[in-house]
Write a protein that holds these residues in place. Structure first.
Motif, PDB file in Angstrom:
ATOM      1  N   VAL A 101       0.867  -1.185   0.000  1.00  0.00           N
ATOM      2  CA  VAL A 101       0.000   0.000   0.000  1.00  0.00           C
ATOM      3  C   VAL A 101       0.897   1.226   0.000  1.00  0.00           C
ATOM      4  O   VAL A 101       1.696   1.428   0.927  1.00  0.00           O
ATOM      5  CB  VAL A 101      -0.938   0.028   1.228  1.00  0.00           C
ATOM      6  CG1 VAL A 101      -1.813   1.281   1.192  1.00  0.00           C
ATOM      7  CG2 VAL A 101      -1.806  -1.229   1.287  1.00  0.00           C
ATOM      8  N   LEU A 102       0.778   2.044  -1.035  1.00  0.00           N
ATOM      9  CA  LEU A 102       1.547   3.277  -1.160  1.00  0.00           C
ATOM     10  C   LEU A 102       0.636   4.446  -0.791  1.00  0.00           C
ATOM     11  O   LEU A 102      -0.321   4.735  -1.494  1.00  0.00           O
ATOM     12  CB  LEU A 102       2.072   3.436  -2.588  1.00  0.00           C
ATOM     13  CG  LEU A 102       2.946   2.285  -3.112  1.00  0.00           C
ATOM     14  CD1 LEU A 102       3.417   2.576  -4.536  1.00  0.00           C
ATOM     15  CD2 LEU A 102       4.142   2.029  -2.195  1.00  0.00           C
ATOM     16  N   GLY A 103       0.968   5.088   0.318  1.00  0.00           N
ATOM     17  CA  GLY A 103       0.080   6.102   0.895  1.00  0.00           C
ATOM     18  C   GLY A 103      -0.657   5.512   2.078  1.00  0.00           C
ATOM     19  O   GLY A 103      -1.811   5.836   2.349  1.00  0.00           O
ATOM     20  N   ALA A 104       0.058   4.647   2.827  1.00  0.00           N
ATOM     21  CA  ALA A 104      -0.588   3.811   3.842  1.00  0.00           C
ATOM     22  C   ALA A 104      -0.914   4.536   5.136  1.00  0.00           C
ATOM     23  O   ALA A 104      -1.614   3.987   5.987  1.00  0.00           O
ATOM     24  CB  ALA A 104       0.296   2.610   4.158  1.00  0.00           C
ATOM     25  N   ALA A 105      -0.413   5.769   5.308  1.00  0.00           N
ATOM     26  CA  ALA A 105      -0.693   6.493   6.550  1.00  0.00           C
ATOM     27  C   ALA A 105      -1.829   7.490   6.395  1.00  0.00           C
ATOM     28  O   ALA A 105      -2.173   8.191   7.344  1.00  0.00           O
ATOM     29  CB  ALA A 105       0.564   7.215   7.033  1.00  0.00           C
TER      30      ALA A 105
ATOM     31  N   GLU B 124       1.949 -11.154   3.395  1.00  0.00           N
ATOM     32  CA  GLU B 124       2.932 -10.103   3.644  1.00  0.00           C
ATOM     33  C   GLU B 124       2.326  -8.773   3.220  1.00  0.00           C
ATOM     34  O   GLU B 124       1.791  -8.647   2.114  1.00  0.00           O
ATOM     35  CB  GLU B 124       4.221 -10.372   2.874  1.00  0.00           C
ATOM     36  CG  GLU B 124       5.359  -9.445   3.254  1.00  0.00           C
ATOM     37  CD  GLU B 124       6.682  -9.828   2.606  1.00  0.00           C
ATOM     38  OE1 GLU B 124       7.645  -9.049   2.715  1.00  0.00           O
ATOM     39  OE2 GLU B 124       6.738 -10.909   1.974  1.00  0.00           O
ATOM     40  N   LEU B 125       2.389  -7.795   4.110  1.00  0.00           N
ATOM     41  CA  LEU B 125       1.820  -6.471   3.855  1.00  0.00           C
ATOM     42  C   LEU B 125       2.915  -5.436   4.075  1.00  0.00           C
ATOM     43  O   LEU B 125       3.480  -5.328   5.163  1.00  0.00           O
ATOM     44  CB  LEU B 125       0.646  -6.222   4.798  1.00  0.00           C
ATOM     45  CG  LEU B 125      -0.133  -4.911   4.637  1.00  0.00           C
ATOM     46  CD1 LEU B 125      -0.748  -4.804   3.248  1.00  0.00           C
ATOM     47  CD2 LEU B 125      -1.229  -4.809   5.701  1.00  0.00           C
ATOM     48  N   SER B 126       3.206  -4.699   3.014  1.00  0.00           N
ATOM     49  CA  SER B 126       4.290  -3.724   3.063  1.00  0.00           C
ATOM     50  C   SER B 126       3.723  -2.334   2.828  1.00  0.00           C
ATOM     51  O   SER B 126       2.996  -2.108   1.851  1.00  0.00           O
ATOM     52  CB  SER B 126       5.328  -4.063   1.988  1.00  0.00           C
ATOM     53  OG  SER B 126       6.521  -3.353   2.172  1.00  0.00           O
ATOM     54  N   LEU B 127       4.036  -1.402   3.735  1.00  0.00           N
ATOM     55  CA  LEU B 127       3.411  -0.083   3.729  1.00  0.00           C
ATOM     56  C   LEU B 127       4.439   1.014   3.492  1.00  0.00           C
ATOM     57  O   LEU B 127       5.555   0.967   4.020  1.00  0.00           O
ATOM     58  CB  LEU B 127       2.713   0.163   5.068  1.00  0.00           C
ATOM     59  CG  LEU B 127       1.799  -0.952   5.590  1.00  0.00           C
ATOM     60  CD1 LEU B 127       1.243  -0.567   6.954  1.00  0.00           C
ATOM     61  CD2 LEU B 127       0.682  -1.258   4.608  1.00  0.00           C
ATOM     62  N   PHE B 128       4.024   2.042   2.725  1.00  0.00           N
ATOM     63  CA  PHE B 128       4.912   3.175   2.449  1.00  0.00           C
ATOM     64  C   PHE B 128       4.123   4.477   2.501  1.00  0.00           C
ATOM     65  O   PHE B 128       2.983   4.548   2.029  1.00  0.00           O
ATOM     66  CB  PHE B 128       5.543   3.039   1.060  1.00  0.00           C
ATOM     67  CG  PHE B 128       6.437   4.201   0.682  1.00  0.00           C
ATOM     68  CD1 PHE B 128       7.762   4.243   1.083  1.00  0.00           C
ATOM     69  CD2 PHE B 128       5.935   5.256  -0.073  1.00  0.00           C
ATOM     70  CE1 PHE B 128       8.580   5.318   0.747  1.00  0.00           C
ATOM     71  CE2 PHE B 128       6.750   6.334  -0.412  1.00  0.00           C
ATOM     72  CZ  PHE B 128       8.077   6.365   0.006  1.00  0.00           C
ATOM     73  N   ASP B 129       4.736   5.482   3.092  1.00  0.00           N
ATOM     74  CA  ASP B 129       4.195   6.839   3.059  1.00  0.00           C
ATOM     75  C   ASP B 129       5.318   7.788   3.461  1.00  0.00           C
ATOM     76  O   ASP B 129       6.407   7.349   3.854  1.00  0.00           O
ATOM     77  CB  ASP B 129       2.991   6.985   3.994  1.00  0.00           C
ATOM     78  CG  ASP B 129       1.970   8.004   3.466  1.00  0.00           C
ATOM     79  OD1 ASP B 129       2.399   9.036   2.886  1.00  0.00           O
ATOM     80  OD2 ASP B 129       0.760   7.775   3.623  1.00  0.00           O
ATOM     81  N   ILE B 130       5.061   9.071   3.350  1.00  0.00           N
ATOM     82  CA  ILE B 130       6.108  10.043   3.665  1.00  0.00           C
ATOM     83  C   ILE B 130       6.222  10.310   5.170  1.00  0.00           C
ATOM     84  O   ILE B 130       7.214  10.862   5.629  1.00  0.00           O
ATOM     85  CB  ILE B 130       5.899  11.362   2.900  1.00  0.00           C
ATOM     86  CG1 ILE B 130       4.522  11.978   3.219  1.00  0.00           C
ATOM     87  CG2 ILE B 130       6.053  11.134   1.405  1.00  0.00           C
ATOM     88  CD1 ILE B 130       4.323  13.360   2.607  1.00  0.00           C
ATOM     89  N   VAL B 131       5.195   9.907   5.932  1.00  0.00           N
ATOM     90  CA  VAL B 131       5.232  10.055   7.397  1.00  0.00           C
ATOM     91  C   VAL B 131       4.496   8.876   8.051  1.00  0.00           C
ATOM     92  O   VAL B 131       3.629   8.256   7.437  1.00  0.00           O
ATOM     93  CB  VAL B 131       4.562  11.371   7.888  1.00  0.00           C
ATOM     94  CG1 VAL B 131       5.350  12.581   7.428  1.00  0.00           C
ATOM     95  CG2 VAL B 131       3.112  11.464   7.421  1.00  0.00           C
TER      96      VAL B 131
ATOM     97  N   THR C 198       4.567   5.809   8.723  1.00  0.00           N
ATOM     98  CA  THR C 198       4.328   4.422   8.298  1.00  0.00           C
ATOM     99  C   THR C 198       4.851   3.376   9.279  1.00  0.00           C
ATOM    100  O   THR C 198       4.169   2.367   9.512  1.00  0.00           O
ATOM    101  CB  THR C 198       4.934   4.160   6.911  1.00  0.00           C
ATOM    102  OG1 THR C 198       5.069   5.388   6.209  1.00  0.00           O
ATOM    103  CG2 THR C 198       4.050   3.225   6.109  1.00  0.00           C
ATOM    104  N   PRO C 199       6.019   3.551   9.873  1.00  0.00           N
ATOM    105  CA  PRO C 199       6.460   2.538  10.849  1.00  0.00           C
ATOM    106  C   PRO C 199       5.483   2.383  12.012  1.00  0.00           C
ATOM    107  O   PRO C 199       5.256   1.268  12.498  1.00  0.00           O
ATOM    108  CB  PRO C 199       7.822   3.080  11.324  1.00  0.00           C
ATOM    109  CG  PRO C 199       8.317   3.904  10.177  1.00  0.00           C
ATOM    110  CD  PRO C 199       7.087   4.552   9.609  1.00  0.00           C
ATOM    111  N   GLY C 200       4.873   3.489  12.438  1.00  0.00           N
ATOM    112  CA  GLY C 200       3.901   3.417  13.522  1.00  0.00           C
ATOM    113  C   GLY C 200       2.635   2.685  13.110  1.00  0.00           C
ATOM    114  O   GLY C 200       2.086   1.885  13.880  1.00  0.00           O
ATOM    115  N   VAL C 201       2.165   2.957  11.891  1.00  0.00           N
ATOM    116  CA  VAL C 201       0.986   2.247  11.381  1.00  0.00           C
ATOM    117  C   VAL C 201       1.279   0.756  11.299  1.00  0.00           C
ATOM    118  O   VAL C 201       0.465  -0.087  11.695  1.00  0.00           O
ATOM    119  CB  VAL C 201       0.575   2.798   9.994  1.00  0.00           C
ATOM    120  CG1 VAL C 201      -0.556   1.955   9.393  1.00  0.00           C
ATOM    121  CG2 VAL C 201       0.144   4.252  10.098  1.00  0.00           C
ATOM    122  N   ALA C 202       2.466   0.412  10.801  1.00  0.00           N
ATOM    123  CA  ALA C 202       2.840  -0.997  10.670  1.00  0.00           C
ATOM    124  C   ALA C 202       2.945  -1.670  12.034  1.00  0.00           C
ATOM    125  O   ALA C 202       2.483  -2.814  12.211  1.00  0.00           O
ATOM    126  CB  ALA C 202       4.162  -1.111   9.915  1.00  0.00           C
TER     127      ALA C 202
END
Length: 331
Positions: free
Chosen positions: A6-10, A29-36, A38-42
């Motif tokens: 998911v790109l824009g996951a936050a 497997e779920l991989s998340l990306f955003d500019i802010v 994202t590690p917290g969401v994951a």
């Protein structure tokens, strides 16, 4: 073992979408990306007791490349939210965001299914295609504009009219064309739950308008502070589930989607003939399989009113596509 990105996951769509995908037993497997954030969401999602492993990445240290490595399905909800109508500013901002993400996909996961949610879908899907073409990796069978929300709304509204929301999950209303305003064409005459006998033309027009501009209804209800995030996340997850089933080899998976009509030449040509325009992109019911688009289904029998909606949709769609396809795209 499918990996979903998911790109824009936050964001407002990305977080509930990621939650629904984490809860999906088909996702390992779920991989998340955003500019802010994202590690917290994951980290938050990783505490949920389902099999999917979750990781979150930010732009530094090749975060986008790490997110995309080995992806089978990439969902793109990134971008600024829409407001009533689709403004040039929305297009300009989201076009840049989607273009950068598409470059990352082209160089790191060129064989993945790409599911575009970012508005305006009528234009962002062609943007992704043009980036892929420049990198020599464009496969029209694997690029999808997610128009599922239009079908979800149509099914819900028809069930409401029938006085039985319990039927909503099983109601199927084909919605074709595009994914904004007048380009959204609900084929209510083909609804699996027929409209009441004697349904007035004025009521049909009102229902059609509500389906076309349902997003504005949400924006107004949120007092301009947001757009359709939860329903869009639900719709995106529904499409992703169908894509996962298709990748897994399940047959007969049909999903409404805004696709390049060359993904199935015969089906695409039939749609072009029916709409009377050589458009590059159009939404119809699409059969998908492990390699992507298997078949683009024709629109079926249309009423005179529905044909008039197609006539109104086509010029707007052509304009939306032409914003992007200044070279190599037909209009």
């Amino acid at each position: 073992m499918p990996k979903v990105v998911v790109l824009g996951a936050a964001g407002g769509i990305g977080q509930p979408l990621a939650l629904l995908l984490k809860a999906n037993p088909l996702v390992t497997e779920l991989s998340l990306f955003d500019i802010v954030n994202t590690p917290g969401v994951a980290a938050d999602l990783s505490h949920i007791a389902t099999p999917a492993k979750v990781e979150g990445f930010l732009p530094p240290d090749d975060g986008l490349a790490k997110t995309l490595k080995g992806a089978d399905i990439v969902v793109i909800p990134a971008g600024v939210p829409r407001k009533p109508g689709v403004s040039y500013d929305l297009f300009k901002i989201n076009a840049g965001i989607v273009r950068d993400l598409a470059t990352g996909i082209a160089t790191n996961a060129p064989k993945a299914f790409v599911l575009v949610i970012s508005n305006p879908v009528n234009s962002t899907v062609p943007i992704v295609a043009e980036v892929f073409k420049k990198h020599g990796v464009f496969d029209p069978k694997k690029l999808f504009g997610v128009t599922t929300l239009d079908v979800v709304r149509a099914s819900t509204f028809v069930a409401e009219i029938a006085g039985d929301l319990g039927k909503a999950p099983s109601v199927v209303v084909p919605v074709v064309g595009g994914h904004s305003g007048v380009t959204i064409v609900p084929i209510l005459s083909q609804s699996s739950l027929p409209l009441p006998s004697g349904f007035a033309k004025s009521d049909l027009e009102a229902l059609t308008y509500r389906i076309q501009f349902g997003g504005d209804e949400v924006v107004k209800a949120k007092d301009g502070a947001g757009s359709a995030t939860l329903s869009m996340a639900y719709a995106g997850a529904e499409f992703a589930t169908k894509a996962l089933k298709a990748l897994g080899g399940e047959k007969g998976i049909i999903a409404p989607s805004y696709v390049n009509l060359d993904a199935d030449k015969a089906g695409g040509d039939a749609v072009k003939k029916q709409i009377g325009k050589d458009l590059e992109y159009f939404s119809s019911n699409v059969e998908i399989g492990p390699e992507g688009v298997v078949k683009i289904n024709p629109l079926g029998k249309l009423t005179e009113y529905e044909q008039s909606l197609i006539v109104a949709a086509v010029p707007e769609l052509a304009t939306n596509i032409e914003k992007v396809c200044t070279r190599g795209c037909r209009s």
